[in-house]
Design a protein around this motif. Structure first.
Motif, PDB file in Angstrom:
ATOM      1  N   ARG A  34      26.761 -33.097  18.989  1.00 23.68           N
ATOM      2  CA  ARG A  34      26.440 -34.659  19.261  1.00 23.68           C
ATOM      3  C   ARG A  34      27.555 -35.096  19.784  1.00 23.68           C
ATOM      4  NH1 ARG A  34      27.077 -39.507  17.032  1.00 23.68           N
ATOM      5  NH2 ARG A  34      28.639 -38.514  14.923  1.00 23.68           N
ATOM      6  N   VAL A  35      28.866 -36.086  19.556  1.00 20.45           N
ATOM      7  CA  VAL A  35      29.465 -36.178  20.654  1.00 20.45           C
ATOM      8  C   VAL A  35      29.521 -35.922  21.826  1.00 20.45           C
ATOM      9  CG1 VAL A  35      31.565 -36.764  21.186  1.00 20.45           C
ATOM     10  CG2 VAL A  35      30.959 -37.173  18.358  1.00 20.45           C
ATOM     11  N   VAL A  36      30.015 -34.800  22.162  1.00 19.07           N
ATOM     12  CA  VAL A  36      29.372 -34.045  23.591  1.00 19.07           C
ATOM     13  C   VAL A  36      28.470 -34.263  23.915  1.00 19.07           C
ATOM     14  CG1 VAL A  36      29.151 -31.968  24.875  1.00 19.07           C
ATOM     15  CG2 VAL A  36      31.449 -31.939  23.783  1.00 19.07           C
ATOM     16  N   LEU A  37      27.350 -33.796  23.544  1.00 14.43           N
ATOM     17  CA  LEU A  37      25.653 -34.645  24.119  1.00 14.43           C
ATOM     18  C   LEU A  37      25.686 -35.567  24.964  1.00 14.43           C
ATOM     19  CD1 LEU A  37      23.199 -32.287  21.826  1.00 14.43           C
ATOM     20  CD2 LEU A  37      24.899 -31.574  24.150  1.00 14.43           C
ATOM     21  N   MET A  38      26.713 -36.856  23.558  1.00 13.36           N
ATOM     22  CA  MET A  38      26.060 -38.290  24.030  1.00 13.36           C
ATOM     23  C   MET A  38      27.197 -38.340  25.074  1.00 13.36           C
ATOM     24  SD  MET A  38      26.096 -39.990  20.297  1.00 13.36           S
ATOM     25  CE  MET A  38      26.165 -41.507  21.196  1.00 13.36           C
ATOM     26  N   ASP A  39      28.119 -37.808  24.845  1.00  9.09           N
ATOM     27  CA  ASP A  39      29.588 -38.587  27.039  1.00  9.09           C
ATOM     28  C   ASP A  39      28.256 -37.877  27.862  1.00  9.09           C
ATOM     29  OD1 ASP A  39      31.285 -39.264  24.268  1.00  9.09           O
ATOM     30  OD2 ASP A  39      32.300 -37.579  24.406  1.00  9.09           O
ATOM     31  N   LEU A  40      27.721 -36.960  27.481  1.00 13.17           N
ATOM     32  CA  LEU A  40      27.311 -35.547  29.153  1.00 13.17           C
ATOM     33  C   LEU A  40      26.167 -37.070  29.568  1.00 13.17           C
ATOM     34  CD1 LEU A  40      27.884 -32.671  28.419  1.00 13.17           C
ATOM     35  CD2 LEU A  40      28.525 -33.715  29.809  1.00 13.17           C
ATOM     36  N   GLY A  41      25.563 -37.822  28.653  1.00 13.00           N
ATOM     37  CA  GLY A  41      24.149 -39.062  28.362  1.00 13.00           C
ATOM     38  C   GLY A  41      23.061 -38.349  28.542  1.00 13.00           C
TER      39      GLY A  41
END
Length: 127
Positions: A34-41
């Motif tokens: 979830r954090v990776v997806l949020m960071d990627l935009g």
């Protein structure tokens, strides 16, 4: 951008391969995804939102964590929102551009944030 996606996604995939399938690791990996997806935009947040509805493909830990992307998205920086609006209203005669500049910009926090937009409250003088 491709390099960033590969690096962020690659770290998460490496974690999955190393840590495997116990429940504690699965919950931690779901949070990390979830954090990776949020960071990627926004595009990746949308992918996560779609995946959160696929209970036939993902475990309950992943579904629960990715569902947070549907109503708990962090706002992006106000300066990015202002830059985007000023670009869209780049015509010097734009009344919205004049209002935004007259007000000194957007408030520091949006009223609401979603994967593709934010809502700000502004009062206009004459529109």
């Amino acid at each position: 951008r491709l390099f960033e996606v590969l690096m962020r996604g690659g770290h998460w995939i490496t974690d999955v391969m190393i840590r495997g399938g116990n429940l504690v690791s699965e919950e931690r990996l779901a949070v990390a995804l979830r954090v990776v997806l949020m960071d990627l935009g926004p595009t990746f947040v949308k992918i996560g939102q779609f995946l959160s509805s696929r209970v036939d493909l993902l475990s309950p830990a992943y579904v629960a964590e990715l569902r947070l992307l549907t109503d708990s998205v962090s706002p992006f920086p106000v300066k990015e929102a202002e830059a985007s609006l000023l670009y869209e209203w780049r015509d010097v005669g734009s009344p919205m551009r004049s209002e935004l500049l007259r007000e000194g910009g957007l408030p520091p926090q949006p009223v609401a944030a979603a994967s593709l937009c934010q809502v700000y409250k502004l009062e206009t003088a004459s529109l």
